[in-house]
Design a protein around this motif. Structure first.
Motif, short mmCIF file in Angstrom:
data_model
loop_
_atom_site.label_atom_id
_atom_site.label_comp_id
_atom_site.label_asym_id
_atom_site.label_seq_id
_atom_site.Cartn_x
_atom_site.Cartn_y
_atom_site.Cartn_z
N LYS A 21 0.83 -1.20 0.00
CA LYS A 21 0.00 0.00 0.00
C LYS A 21 0.87 1.26 0.00
CE LYS A 21 -3.86 -2.37 2.21
NZ LYS A 21 -4.38 -2.87 3.49
N ALA A 22 1.97 1.22 0.77
CA ALA A 22 2.88 2.38 0.79
C ALA A 22 3.45 2.63 -0.61
CB ALA A 22 4.01 2.14 1.79
N LEU A 41 2.79 2.04 11.03
CA LEU A 41 2.56 3.17 10.13
C LEU A 41 3.24 2.95 8.78
CD1 LEU A 41 2.93 6.40 12.31
CD2 LEU A 41 0.92 4.97 11.94
N ALA A 42 2.59 3.46 7.75
CA ALA A 42 3.24 3.60 6.44
C ALA A 42 3.58 5.08 6.31
CB ALA A 42 2.28 3.19 5.33
N ILE A 43 4.84 5.37 5.99
CA ILE A 43 5.28 6.77 5.91
C ILE A 43 5.97 6.97 4.56
CG2 ILE A 43 6.69 8.58 6.99
CD1 ILE A 43 6.50 6.96 9.62
N CYS A 44 5.40 7.84 3.74
CA CYS A 44 5.96 8.13 2.41
C CYS A 44 6.29 9.61 2.37
CB CYS A 44 4.94 7.83 1.31
SG CYS A 44 4.17 6.21 1.44
N SER A 102 11.10 8.64 0.01
CA SER A 102 11.35 7.64 1.03
C SER A 102 10.02 6.98 1.37
CB SER A 102 11.95 8.35 2.26
OG SER A 102 11.59 7.70 3.43
N ALA A 103 10.02 5.66 1.44
CA ALA A 103 8.78 4.94 1.77
C ALA A 103 9.12 3.82 2.74
CB ALA A 103 8.13 4.38 0.51
N ARG A 104 8.41 3.78 3.85
CA ARG A 104 8.74 2.79 4.88
C ARG A 104 7.49 2.39 5.66
NH1 ARG A 104 10.27 6.53 9.51
NH2 ARG A 104 10.15 8.59 8.63
#
Ligand SMILES: NC(=O)C1=CN([C@@H]2O[C@H](COP(=O)(O)OP(=O)(O)OC[C@H]3O[C@@H](n4cnc5c(N)ncnc54)[C@H](O)[C@@H]3O)[C@@H](O)[C@H]2O)C=CC1
Ligand SMILES: N[C@@H](CC=O)C(=O)O
Ligand code: NA
Length: 432
Positions: free
Chosen positions: A204-205, A248-251, A264-266
């Motif tokens: 999804k991220a 969490l998904a963090i983009c 950056s995607a994590r």
């Protein structure tokens, strides 16, 4: 209303597919009015037709490939996984059939070839249900915010893990029993390790980062950690700080000092303050923040998993694709022109919470502090509590490259004075 019918092939009739089927059959007149032409369910591919006595038998087939090749306008794919679905959807798109899918695993690896096939034939490719279930999120990113510059997308995008973490936090419930419950409720993937190990959220991220930053980001570009390693100690450590744990998904769009941009995607567990809006997102609900230059901060919230909520997003896409068939025109095409590089996790600035049991004697704090200094990591707060011959140290760092923080934790773990590294987790948000 047009006399021409829009013929729909449905692939898969499980948790989501059965809800989509119900609406297509029960609400046919209403859907026809919204589309401007009758929407006809031309066939349903299931693995075992004999296992579906509740469905109109004349619609059932166990040959999804043949159904895709038949005379249909739209293929709705709700089977999941990559093969053999990828081949069927490429065939559908090449033949000019529009595709609606909820399949994040497939899209996060193969969206480029699917988008290219759609462009060649002029077909639509819609996938709102693939991220955050019922929540309208991809359409706002693809359309409403297409004129803005998005800088960050962050949120809870996996209902199963949020359901488990919420239960662990609220009642101290065990991990395994809660996962079984999430599967029973239809939230978990067919293989729930996709949820708990963070693969689903990473997919999804990748989709979110691709749309937000006009760049092809695949699941393998996303740094991924799941919740399988989260223990009662982690939850308790968070509680001591008036925080809770969320996956969490963090983009992020990262701009370097020389002005060059990267992405950056994590996906990983994060401790957030209980006052943070994401801390109040419980059960299978999802919530996603989007930050954009002109719009500022937007928040999207709702049911992220489950048959009916996900079917809502699928049906919205189906109506959009059907309207395009009837009125002409296409939905938005892939937008990947920015082609930004992906920044490795080690270089991404993060903050850590570290909880240690250390020997209760003079000089211990200095040794621990030296490990931070060696890696140029600065400490934001330290809390110490004494317990007989052991002391517990809780350290929260300032922001530093993730690789430096990891190296610091490794070094601390090797110090003689450190009896146990009790909990290590990244933190987001400021304590109020
Ligand atoms: N359940 C949820 O909350 C959500 C699911 N999704 C996605 O939606 C898709 C479907 O998910 P669910 O309905 O939950 O899965 P499910 O496992 O309940 O349904 C999938 C169905 O496909 C059938 N199937 C497998 N191989 C087949 C074949 N060769 N031909 C015909 N049918 C076949 C299976 O027998 C099963 O009934 C997946 O891509 C999933 O990731 C997306 C958002 C939320
Ligand atoms: N397994 C997924 C289903 C929705 O995408 C989840 O738990 O979020
Ligand atoms: Na959605």
């Amino acid at each position: 209303m047009s006399d021409e019918r829009v013929r729909v092939a449905l692939l898969g009739c499980g948790t989501v597919g059965s809800e989509v089927t119900r609406v297509l059959l029960d609400e046919a007149d209403e859907l026809a009015a919204r589309v401007g032409a009758p929407v006809e369910l031309a066939g349903i591919a299931v693995r075992r037709p004999d296992k579906h006595p509740e469905l109109p038998q004349e619609l059932l087939t166990n040959d999804a490939g043949a159904l895709v090749e038949s005379d249909v306008d739209i293929v709705v794919e709700l089977i999941g996984g990559i093969e053999p679905v990828r081949g069927w959807l490429l065939t559908a798109l090449r033949k000019g059939r529009s595709v609606v899918t909820a399949n994040k695993a497939l899209l996060s690896e193969h969206s480029a070839e699917l988008a290219e096939a759609a462009d060649l034939s002029g077909a639509d490719l819609y996938y709102e249900a693939s991220v955050a279930g019922a929540i309208p999120l991809l359409r706002p990113l693809r359309e409403s915010l297409a004129g803005d510059r998005i800088t960050r997308v962050m949120g809870i995008v996996n209902g199963t893990t949020n359901y488990i973490l919420s239960a662990m936090d609220a009642t101290g419930a065990g991990y395994a029993e809660t996962l079984d419950e999430a599967s029973r409720l239809g939230y978990a993937e067919a293989d729930p390790t996709a949820d708990v190990d963070g693969y689903d959220a990473a997919s999804k991220a990748a989709i979110l980062a691709s749309l937000a930053f006009h760049t092809r980001v695949t699941a393998s570009d996303v740094h991924r950690e799941g919740i399988a390693g989260i223990t009662a100690s982690d939850i308790a450590a968070a509680r001591l700080l008036n925080r809770t744990v969320k996956l969490l998904a963090i983009c992020e769009r990262v701009t370097a000092d020389d002005g060059t941009e990267s992405v950056s995607a994590r996906v990983h567990p994060v401790m957030i303050p209980r006052s943070h809006q994401l801390a109040g997102v419980n059960g299978a609900f999802n919530a996603v923040y989007v930050e954009a230059d002109a719009a500022g901060e937007l928040m999207f919230y709702g049911q992220g998993a489950g048959g009916a909520p996900t079917a809502s997003a699928v049906l919205g896409d189906l109506v959009a694709a059907a309207r395009n068939r009837v009125a002409g025109g296409r939905g938005p095409r892939e937008s990947a022109h920015a082609a930004l590089p992906v920044r490795p996790m080690g270089q991404t600035p993060t903050r850590y919470h570290i909880s240690l049991d250390v020997a209760d004697r003079a000089g211990v704090l200095a040794q621990v502090a030296q490990a931070f200094a060696t890696h140029d990591v600065s400490i934001a707060a330290v809390r110490q509590r004494d317990r007989n011959s052991t002391a517990s140290l809780v350290i929260v760092t300032h922001s530093a490259p993730d690789a430096a923080l990891r190296a610091t934790v490794d070094e601390i773990g090797k110090l003689d004075v450190v009896r146990e590294v009790v909990s290590v987790m990244r933190v987001e948000g400021e304590d109020s």
